[in-house]
Design a protein around this motif. Structure first.
Motif, PDB file in Angstrom:
ATOM      1  N   GLU A 155      42.417  42.363  46.537  1.00  0.00           N
ATOM      2  CA  GLU A 155      41.986  40.972  46.683  1.00  0.00           C
ATOM      3  C   GLU A 155      40.482  40.843  46.384  1.00  0.00           C
ATOM      4  N   ALA A 156      39.719  41.812  46.900  1.00  0.00           N
ATOM      5  CA  ALA A 156      38.262  41.784  46.691  1.00  0.00           C
ATOM      6  C   ALA A 156      37.921  41.986  45.218  1.00  0.00           C
ATOM      7  N   LEU A 157      38.600  42.939  44.594  1.00  0.00           N
ATOM      8  CA  LEU A 157      38.326  43.212  43.176  1.00  0.00           C
ATOM      9  C   LEU A 157      38.661  42.004  42.312  1.00  0.00           C
ATOM     10  N   ARG A 158      39.751  41.341  42.659  1.00  0.00           N
ATOM     11  CA  ARG A 158      40.127  40.153  41.890  1.00  0.00           C
ATOM     12  C   ARG A 158      39.069  39.068  42.068  1.00  0.00           C
ATOM     13  N   SER A 159      38.632  38.897  43.309  1.00  0.00           N
ATOM     14  CA  SER A 159      37.670  37.844  43.612  1.00  0.00           C
ATOM     15  C   SER A 159      36.310  38.106  42.976  1.00  0.00           C
ATOM     16  N   LEU A 160      35.832  39.334  43.118  1.00  0.00           N
ATOM     17  CA  LEU A 160      34.473  39.646  42.652  1.00  0.00           C
ATOM     18  C   LEU A 160      34.422  40.024  41.177  1.00  0.00           C
ATOM     19  N   GLY A 161      35.532  40.506  40.645  1.00  0.00           N
ATOM     20  CA  GLY A 161      35.535  40.983  39.258  1.00  0.00           C
ATOM     21  C   GLY A 161      35.949  39.928  38.258  1.00  0.00           C
ATOM     22  N   GLY A 162      36.356  38.759  38.728  1.00  0.00           N
ATOM     23  CA  GLY A 162      36.784  37.723  37.793  1.00  0.00           C
ATOM     24  C   GLY A 162      38.124  38.034  37.152  1.00  0.00           C
ATOM     25  N   LEU A 163      39.032  38.678  37.909  1.00  0.00           N
ATOM     26  CA  LEU A 163      40.353  39.038  37.367  1.00  0.00           C
ATOM     27  C   LEU A 163      41.310  37.863  37.517  1.00  0.00           C
TER      28      LEU A 163
END
Lengths: 147, 531
Positions: free
Chosen positions: B206-214
């Motif tokens: 969830e964090a990677l999606r939020s912060l990485g623009g996925l």
């Protein structure tokens, strides 16, 4: 001590060593305007080591930064020693040691040179600027002197 | 992050190099993961009566003037000997009309427009340099933000992307997006099952999606989501031309092999994190304010110290009065705070013990060059929408910094057109004539900003190893030298104590100079009261 500053001129000492910060004779007004383009002249090193080849190029592009193109050194609040006619260069190992280990204000810039480069630039300085020391040092000498 | 902790010190120096170099390296080593703020905790109090004791201070840089100011307030008689004809030392701004003569004799006249300047030395103040900030507050030095990170500035590599500069915004976003995608998908495939609990894996994704623009498929690709981070090929507009166009992210392979990611470290390090500051009108305003705050005649200018002696009762400095034909004079005081650069002090016969002398001789100074370029117009703002910040490059100029003041006003502007720290280029630039340094900076910089070719007007270049009052930029400590010599350098030797950035764990920063001076005068005061 009383804590009062004492200030006095030392009689007879005025004449000694009046070393000015700049050598007026070498001054040249350089308004660096409208520089010609594109760049010409020797290439600058890419990466973390010097890429100049040969003692003359190394001296002109590295050592001259402080010791000046003519080897005369410079004097300000402290000085860069003149390399011209410099008796300290008589011992071949002296310059090598200073290059690879540094000495006071002199950074150990030999660490950014190969053994061959250090040998070449030391040999160059010891046979130019009115120095006549023909006992050339070798890259192996440099290797042995590295810290 | 895992990689960072495994870096060698040498590698760290190289990585930090472009911006603060080995000046920062030690700090980096000790601060990775547990960064300490400056220990400055407000104005020092030197309580107790020094009974008129006198202190001779050598050098009117920030360290010397900090010592003078605080000792004077505590009741000491203070006098400063300064080689230059101005106060501030490396705290210095070159402005239009100034003339600067470097070692070797080359004279440069700064031909910048009124109000434009180059800070040859320090130029930015981190928010956690509490000492510098407090003195600015107390001495009335107005500050303004210094822009370190500008997402719209460039990172540039002569071989990556065909040598075309890339916006920091896109490189940063695309690198983070691509790595977030890799990690998110690896997590989903179970690659982290051994290390991370299932619940944490879900949060991680969830964090990677939020912060990485996925996007919802955990993919980083051209689209609404990534455009919100990296910007658009065509920005959203109004009316019939309103519809934005998404840009295509760069491939991870291209970013990796271009090495453009190297430039991004300059925005992550503690030393360069926002907010940073600069004095309004040039860094030199701080030194000027210090000098004004001292009693009249405290600083004796044009004094070249040539010998420092001490006995059981006093310290005597011998100096040449360069404004009086080099007349040799002496000053005597009960104590001495010596804030001369080690490059200079190491050449002055100084009556200190063998340990301190060895320490004085042990620290070479970093080589550094700064080049200021004035242009007819602020094309970086007008054409490229770059307002402050720094572009990093692998060209010998290493970086281009855009002025953090006077935005969007038109007219002329001065760029920092090159700033090297150690490395071959620093020496090579130093070995050139000032005019050649400027010419090269223009030629190199035009590879990033072609406008240089038509808009350049005048420049000035300061190579620190040719600066007559320091013969180098700043103390270039190695960990080994520090372990062997640092404590000896800072110890009170009879009646002499050293101060300056070199006597700190924040070398090359003004905060180090100020903190070292405060530490020195505190210890000196304790010693005086105990006498």
């Amino acid at each position: 001590m009383s804590g009062v500053f004492v200030s006095r001129t030392i009689a007879g000492a005025v004449a000694i060593a009046l070393i000015l910060a700049t050598r007026v004779g070498a001054s040249a007004q350089e308004p660096a305007t409208k520089a010609a383009l594109p760049s010409a002249g020797p290439a600058m090193s890419v990466g973390k080591s010097f890429t100049e080849v040969g003692g003359e190029a190394l001296y002109a592009q590295v050592c001259a930064a402080c010791h000046q193109a003519d080897g005369e050194g410079a004097v300000g609040a402290a000085s860069y020693p003149a390399l011209t006619h410099n008796a300290r260069l008589a011992a071949a190992g002296y310059s090598v040691t200073i290059l690879v280990r540094g000495l006071r204000g002199m950074p150990p810039i030999g660490r950014m040179m190969t053994d061959t480069q250090v040998a070449e630039v030391v040999n160059y300085v010891r046979t130019h600027f009115d120095n006549h020391y023909d006992d050339a040092i070798t890259p192996e000498d440099v290797k042995a002197a590295r810290p | 992050m895992a990689e960072a902790s495994g870096l060698s010190r040498r590698k760290l120096i190289a990585m930090v190099g472009a911006a603060a170099g080995s000046a920062a390296a030690y700090q980096v080593m000790t601060s990775l993961g547990f960064a300490e703020e400056s220990p400055y905790r407000g104005p020092i109090r030197l309580d107790g009566d020094p009974k008129g004791a006198s202190v001779l201070i050598l050098g009117a840089g920030l360290a010397g003037m900090t010592a003078a100011l605080e000792l004077h307030r505590a009741g000491y008689q203070v006098q400063i000997l300064e080689y230059n004809i101005r106060a501030g030392g490396r705290n210095w701004s070159l402005r239009g009309g100034d003339t600067y003569t470097e070692l070797g004799g080359a004279v440069q006249r700064c031909e910048f427009e009124t109000g434009l300047y180059l800070n040859p030395g320090p130029w930015r103040i981190p928010y956690h340099h509490h000492g510098v900030l407090d003195y600015c507050r107390r001495l009335g030095v107005a500050l303004e933000p210094f822009i370190q990170l500008n997402h719209n500035a460039y990172v540039h590599n002569t071989t990556g992307f065909g040598g075309a500069p890339q916006r920091i915004r896109t490189v940063k976003t695309d690198f983070e997006g691509a790595t977030a995608e890799l990690l998110a998908k690896a997590t989903r495939k179970g690659a982290l099952d051994a290390q991370v609990s299932k619940d944490d894996q879900e949060i991680l994704i969830e964090a990677l999606r939020s912060l990485g623009g996925l996007d919802k498929d955990l993919t980083y690709r051209a689209g609404d989501t990534s455009s919100e981070f990296r910007g658009y090929a065509r920005d959203p507009g109004g009316g019939l031309s309103a519809r934005p166009v998404d840009g295509a992210p760069m491939g991870l392979h291209d970013i990796l092999t271009s090495r453009l990611w190297r430039g991004l470290q300059n925005f992550l390090l503690y030393e360069f994190q926002t907010t940073m500051f600069q004095p309004v009108g040039g860094m030199g305003r701080i030194g000027e304010a210090f000098a004004r705050a001292l009693p009249p005649e405290t600083i004796r200018y044009g004094a070249k110290v040539i010998e420092i002696a001490q006995d059981g009762h006093s310290v005597t400095a011998t100096y040449q009065d360069t404004r009086q034909g080099g007349a040799v004079r002496q000053v005597q005081a009960d104590w001495c705070v010596c804030a001369l650069p080690l490059t200079v002090l190491s050449q002055i016969p100084t009556q200190v013990g063998a340990k301190m002398k060895a320490a004085i001789d042990a620290v070479p100074y970093a080589a550094s060059v700064k080049i200021g370029l004035q242009f007819k117009r602020r094309f970086w703002e007008e054409d490229e929408h770059i307002f402050g910040g720094i572009s990093y490059t692998d060209l010998p100029i290493r970086q281009i910094s855009y002025p953090s003041t006077g935005y969007n006003t038109g007219g002329k502007g001065v760029l920092l057109g090159g700033y090297t720290w150690n490395g071959p280029g620093s020496y090579e630039f130093t070995a050139m004539s000032p005019a050649e340094r400027v010419r090269r900076a223009v030629a190199y910089g035009s590879q990033i900003h072609p406008q240089y070719r038509t808009e350049f007007e005048t420049g000035i270049a300061v190579a620190w190893h040719r600066v007559p009052f320091t013969l180098g930029c700043a103390g270039d400590w190695t960990a080994a030298a520090r372990a062997e010599h640092y404590d000896n350098l800072c110890a009170l030797d009879g009646r002499i104590m050293l101060a300056g950035e070199h006597a700190s764990y924040i070398p090359a920063w003004q905060e180090g100079a100020i903190l070292s001076a405060l530490d020195a005068v505190s210890r000196l005061h304790k010693r005086v009261l105990a006498a």
